[in-house]
Design a protein around this motif. Structure first.
Motif, PDB file in Angstrom:
ATOM      1  N   LYS A 146       0.808  -1.227   0.000  1.00  0.00           N
ATOM      2  CA  LYS A 146       0.000   0.000   0.000  1.00  0.00           C
ATOM      3  C   LYS A 146       0.833   1.265   0.000  1.00  0.00           C
ATOM      4  N   ASN A 147       1.803   1.351   0.892  1.00  0.00           N
ATOM      5  CA  ASN A 147       2.591   2.584   1.002  1.00  0.00           C
ATOM      6  C   ASN A 147       3.538   2.805  -0.171  1.00  0.00           C
ATOM      7  N   LEU A 148       3.744   1.762  -0.981  1.00  0.00           N
ATOM      8  CA  LEU A 148       4.529   1.901  -2.212  1.00  0.00           C
ATOM      9  C   LEU A 148       3.644   2.243  -3.407  1.00  0.00           C
ATOM     10  N   GLY A 149       2.334   2.157  -3.192  1.00  0.00           N
ATOM     11  CA  GLY A 149       1.408   2.340  -4.300  1.00  0.00           C
ATOM     12  C   GLY A 149       1.295   1.107  -5.163  1.00  0.00           C
ATOM     13  N   LEU A 150       1.631  -0.065  -4.565  1.00  0.00           N
ATOM     14  CA  LEU A 150       1.642  -1.329  -5.302  1.00  0.00           C
ATOM     15  C   LEU A 150       0.677  -2.330  -4.677  1.00  0.00           C
ATOM     16  N   ASP A 151       0.377  -3.358  -5.432  1.00  0.00           N
ATOM     17  CA  ASP A 151      -0.392  -4.489  -4.922  1.00  0.00           C
ATOM     18  C   ASP A 151       0.440  -5.233  -3.881  1.00  0.00           C
ATOM     19  N   ASP A 152      -0.214  -5.867  -2.921  1.00  0.00           N
ATOM     20  CA  ASP A 152       0.507  -6.611  -1.893  1.00  0.00           C
ATOM     21  C   ASP A 152       1.307  -7.774  -2.465  1.00  0.00           C
ATOM     22  N   LYS A 153       1.013  -8.181  -3.682  1.00  0.00           N
ATOM     23  CA  LYS A 153       1.741  -9.288  -4.321  1.00  0.00           C
ATOM     24  C   LYS A 153       2.958  -8.796  -5.105  1.00  0.00           C
ATOM     25  N   TRP A 154       3.366  -7.547  -4.909  1.00  0.00           N
ATOM     26  CA  TRP A 154       4.457  -6.963  -5.687  1.00  0.00           C
ATOM     27  C   TRP A 154       5.740  -7.786  -5.585  1.00  0.00           C
ATOM     28  N   ALA A 155       6.108  -8.182  -4.359  1.00  0.00           N
ATOM     29  CA  ALA A 155       7.356  -8.942  -4.199  1.00  0.00           C
ATOM     30  C   ALA A 155       7.181 -10.382  -4.677  1.00  0.00           C
ATOM     31  N   TYR A 156       5.992 -10.943  -4.477  1.00  0.00           N
ATOM     32  CA  TYR A 156       5.705 -12.285  -5.001  1.00  0.00           C
ATOM     33  C   TYR A 156       5.915 -12.296  -6.514  1.00  0.00           C
ATOM     34  N   ASN A 157       5.410 -11.278  -7.195  1.00  0.00           N
ATOM     35  CA  ASN A 157       5.544 -11.213  -8.654  1.00  0.00           C
ATOM     36  C   ASN A 157       7.008 -11.094  -9.080  1.00  0.00           C
ATOM     37  N   ILE A 158       7.793 -10.338  -8.320  1.00  0.00           N
ATOM     38  CA  ILE A 158       9.224 -10.221  -8.615  1.00  0.00           C
ATOM     39  C   ILE A 158       9.894 -11.586  -8.538  1.00  0.00           C
ATOM     40  N   ILE A 159       9.667 -12.270  -7.431  1.00  0.00           N
ATOM     41  CA  ILE A 159      10.347 -13.552  -7.186  1.00  0.00           C
ATOM     42  C   ILE A 159       9.857 -14.623  -8.157  1.00  0.00           C
ATOM     43  N   LYS A 160       8.565 -14.662  -8.406  1.00  0.00           N
ATOM     44  CA  LYS A 160       7.990 -15.666  -9.302  1.00  0.00           C
ATOM     45  C   LYS A 160       8.523 -15.509 -10.725  1.00  0.00           C
ATOM     46  N   GLN A 161       8.639 -14.264 -11.186  1.00  0.00           N
ATOM     47  CA  GLN A 161       8.978 -14.027 -12.592  1.00  0.00           C
ATOM     48  C   GLN A 161      10.472 -13.779 -12.843  1.00  0.00           C
ATOM     49  N   VAL A 162      11.173 -13.231 -11.862  1.00  0.00           N
ATOM     50  CA  VAL A 162      12.586 -12.901 -12.046  1.00  0.00           C
ATOM     51  C   VAL A 162      13.484 -13.745 -11.151  1.00  0.00           C
ATOM     52  N   GLY A 163      13.027 -14.010  -9.924  1.00  0.00           N
ATOM     53  CA  GLY A 163      13.818 -14.778  -8.968  1.00  0.00           C
ATOM     54  C   GLY A 163      14.406 -13.901  -7.889  1.00  0.00           C
ATOM     55  N   ASN A 164      15.048 -14.531  -6.918  1.00  0.00           N
ATOM     56  CA  ASN A 164      15.723 -13.749  -5.887  1.00  0.00           C
ATOM     57  C   ASN A 164      17.086 -13.283  -6.412  1.00  0.00           C
ATOM     58  N   TYR A 165      17.812 -12.517  -5.610  1.00  0.00           N
ATOM     59  CA  TYR A 165      19.091 -11.970  -6.069  1.00  0.00           C
ATOM     60  C   TYR A 165      20.075 -13.077  -6.439  1.00  0.00           C
ATOM     61  N   GLY A 166      20.134 -14.121  -5.634  1.00  0.00           N
ATOM     62  CA  GLY A 166      21.066 -15.213  -5.893  1.00  0.00           C
ATOM     63  C   GLY A 166      20.777 -15.921  -7.204  1.00  0.00           C
ATOM     64  N   GLU A 167      19.500 -16.115  -7.520  1.00  0.00           N
ATOM     65  CA  GLU A 167      19.137 -16.745  -8.794  1.00  0.00           C
ATOM     66  C   GLU A 167      19.572 -15.866  -9.965  1.00  0.00           C
TER      67      GLU A 167
END
Length: 339
Positions: free
Chosen positions: A284-305
């Protein structure tokens, strides 16, 4: 009563400030046009076009991750290849929304350009490459050498500082283009070439005919904390990019990957629940959906990946993590808490 009124007034001011922070010009413009425009360098491992014409690399993943956070779609990215001299102008003018191009974070750059760094996605150091047959063991053996270097960079300044500090001389050859630098190096026009060590290692494998004939000297001429930059004055956009990077780092620390992210939605770890949006409110405070980080990890991966496929053992470059390992594994990568 006076205390209550002051508290209410303070709360109102806080809410007003919070609302103002959400009026992000860059954020709104990116959403309106439907894609994110990023500035890249065209360096193997960091940002290159593959055989399918698609951008790949560590810096590209940073850009794709921001797109995933905003749109829920990491593919909504367009890239511009920018020279070291043009990169800041492109960001200042609005030609790009975000500079994701092996850019060193420095005080001068944060305070004189109207731009600001959002964090470090690669810790590096400047080094010098020479032909093995020269028998050079140390940079200090290069007194009077001709050295190729890109103009308008901290690399050029660091080179001058190092040689002056050690009371040795050199002759600079200022060349912007990577191919031309390595052509001059192979032809003998330059005795050495200097750049970030990761950059040099990546380029020597792709631009030199016989990479094994060359060596990167062990000394570090500088510290090079590399990371994305955005324009100043838009705190919401700054926060979206900053927390995208932190989400990727936090995901690695908590073992959340693109492969197991759906299973991790069932985790009882409060940190994992906040990162993945199971516990509401983090978007909310970023102006994003609560799934924002889920979408990052699902589609791009974590930093190590991202590191592994772009630069690590799963890539042609096979660079050790080193300083870019997680802090619990002896590196400097330390994600800020998503809470």
């Amino acid at each position: 009563m006076r205390k209550f009124l002051c508290t209410a007034f303070a709360a109102a001011m806080l809410c007003a400030a919070s609302g103002a922070a959400h009026a992000g010009v860059t954020f709104d413009n990116v959403k309106k046009k439907g894609f994110l425009q990023c500035g890249f360098a065209g360096i193997p491992g960091f940002s290159v076009l593959d055989s399918k014409g698609e951008w790949t690399g560590l810096d590209v993943d940073m850009c794709r991750a921001v797109a995933a956070a905003i749109f829920g779609d990491a593919s909504k990215v367009k890239g511009n290849v920018l020279t070291a001299q043009a990169k800041f102008t492109a960001l200042q003018s609005g030609e790009i929304d975000m500079l994701s191009r092996n850019t060193t974070q420095t005080l001068t750059r944060d305070t004189t350009l109207g731009l600001i760094g959002v964090g470090v996605n690669f810790y590096d150091a400047q080094g010098i490459i020479v032909r093995k047959s020269m028998g050079v063991k140390s940079v200090k053996d290069l007194d009077g050498a001709t050295i190729c270097v890109q103009p308008g960079t901290t690399t050029e300044l660091n080179l001058a500082d190092f040689f002056r500090a050690n009371n040795i001389s050199f002759k600079p050859v200022l060349v912007e283009n990577y191919d031309e630098n390595f052509r001059l190096l192979e032809s003998g026009r330059c005795d050495a070439y200097t750049n970030d060590k990761s950059n040099t290692a990546a380029n020597m494998r792709t631009r030199l005919a016989n990479p094994d004939d060359w060596v990167i000297l062990s000394e570090n001429l500088s510290k090079e904390p590399l990371g994305p930059m955005v324009r100043q004055g838009d705190e919401q956009w700054f926060n979206v990019v900053r927390w995208t990077l932190n989400a990727m780092l936090e995901a690695e620390e908590y073992g959340i990957t693109s492969k197991n992210v759906d299973e991790m939605l069932k985790s009882t770890n409060p940190n994992v629940q906040r990162i993945l949006g199971v516990t509401p409110g983090m978007g909310k405070n970023l102006g994003l959906d609560d799934k924002w980080a889920y979408n990052i990890i699902k589609q791009v991966g974590n930093y190590g990946e991202s590191y592994e496929r772009a630069l690590g053992m799963g890539s042609p470059l096979k660079l050790e993590r080193g300083l870019n390992a997680q802090w619990k594994q002896g590196g400097l990568m330390y994600g800020w808490p998503v809470r």
